[in-house]
Design an enzyme around this catalytic site. Sequence first.
Site, PDB file in Angstrom:
ATOM      1  N   ASP A   1     136.652 -12.823  42.934  1.00 38.79           N
ATOM      2  CA  ASP A   1     138.071 -13.150  43.077  1.00 38.79           C
ATOM      3  C   ASP A   1     138.921 -12.313  42.129  1.00 38.79           C
ATOM      4  OD1 ASP A   1     136.868 -14.654  40.955  1.00 38.79           O
ATOM      5  OD2 ASP A   1     138.624 -15.974  40.884  1.00 38.79           O
TER       6      ASP A   1
ATOM      7  N   GLU B   1     136.593 -17.427  39.051  1.00 39.78           N
ATOM      8  CA  GLU B   1     136.710 -17.079  37.642  1.00 39.78           C
ATOM      9  C   GLU B   1     138.173 -16.965  37.240  1.00 39.78           C
ATOM     10  OE1 GLU B   1     136.819 -14.985  33.852  1.00 39.78           O
ATOM     11  OE2 GLU B   1     137.753 -14.354  35.730  1.00 39.78           O
ATOM     12  N   GLU B   2     138.995 -16.438  38.138  1.00 36.14           N
ATOM     13  CA  GLU B   2     140.411 -16.271  37.846  1.00 36.14           C
ATOM     14  C   GLU B   2     141.209 -17.547  38.121  1.00 36.14           C
ATOM     15  OE1 GLU B   2     141.205 -13.888  36.234  1.00 36.14           O
ATOM     16  OE2 GLU B   2     140.225 -12.028  36.834  1.00 36.14           O
TER      17      GLU B   2
ATOM     18  N   GLU C   1     132.573  -8.190  32.798  1.00 36.59           N
ATOM     19  CA  GLU C   1     133.986  -8.227  32.423  1.00 36.59           C
ATOM     20  C   GLU C   1     134.418  -6.920  31.768  1.00 36.59           C
ATOM     21  OE1 GLU C   1     136.366 -10.312  32.955  1.00 36.59           O
ATOM     22  OE2 GLU C   1     135.209 -11.951  33.845  1.00 36.59           O
TER      23      GLU C   1
END
Length: 392
Positions: free
Chosen positions: A77, A142-143, A171
């Site tokens: 995402d 995750e976002e 990341e």
Amino acid sequence: MSRTLQLAEQLISRPSVTPDDAGCQEILGERLARLGFRLETIESGPTDFRVTNLWAVRPGTAPNGAGRTLVFAGHTDVVPTGPLEQWTSHPFTPTHRDGKLYGRGACDMKTSLAAFVVAIEEFLAAKPDPRLTLALLLTSDEEGPGVDGTVVVCNTLAARGERIDYCIVGEPTAVERCGDMIKNGRRGTMSGKLTVQGVQGHIAYPHLAKNPVHLLAPALAELVAINACGGWDAGNDHFQPTSWQISNIHAGTGASNVIPSAAVLDFNFRFSTESTPESLQQRVHAVLDSHGVDYTLTWTVGGLPFLTKPGELVEAVQQSIRDETGIETELSTSGGTSDARFIAKICKQVVELGPVNASIHKIDEHIALAEIEPLKNIYRRTLDRLEALLLV
């Protein structure tokens, strides 16, 4: 065009704004399945915010008890694009310009995902039957809130007793050049919502009301003073001192002649291993109580601090970066949080390694084209080094 770049562009073309995976995990899963990975999709969350997680595993050939499992972890995402008219090119149309690849997710973190998969393909082409067990953990949350993504997969693995020995999270961690910094830990995060009660009234008759902003002010000044002098803790060799920051203050009805009935303050701690959620909560309550404030305070612990000390994984990554780029990488625990905080609960060795992070979440997000293959090669070299440990 390299295979890594081709795959990165294929992923960037999918508008996977959280929590929509937009088919990214299917693209990656098809390539992994051809390599012998067993795929498991784990969905979670309400129907209007459905999260897709992929857990893909390829068992190694090491004898029982002698094997190790390496997990590449990341998210498909991306954050919303922001105003489209401010983008130089469409955020979901991968575009090359001035030696850079532009598009939402180019840096955070679809290029890392592509590099994961291509590195694995190259590794297995050279070593079709490795002793090392390989896995990917991918989420589309995750976002977003982060409650139906990686944490759900980790809880599932823990309940099944599945072991993870090493984890690399893709990341974006570099500052100026790929490999110049990796994260071998993260600070903890804890948020608080403080509501101070007052009595609403006409601003011309303050003796008939109780102003919650005025009641909060002395306590707030003391909390700010603690933060300003680094008084929460001094940090240590691995972590910066704990920091307390206000994010929002709200009070009032919108009218200029009304004393509000309540004031609401949102704040956040980013804390080192020298503090605990309990110790920080106790100090805040002590300050508020000492000023006689009528309040309620709710706490949310978003993640505990963790640290991976130099060992097999850190040393393998450091040497891989050195061999590929000549850089002596910096170990850091700075910055925000990531899904590594969930993985660290079930895996003792976790590092974050990815592209330069200067453009993440921005308009015209991008990655230097010249840094894509080195990133893939660092992942590939790390696989080789961890496999070699099993052959000793």
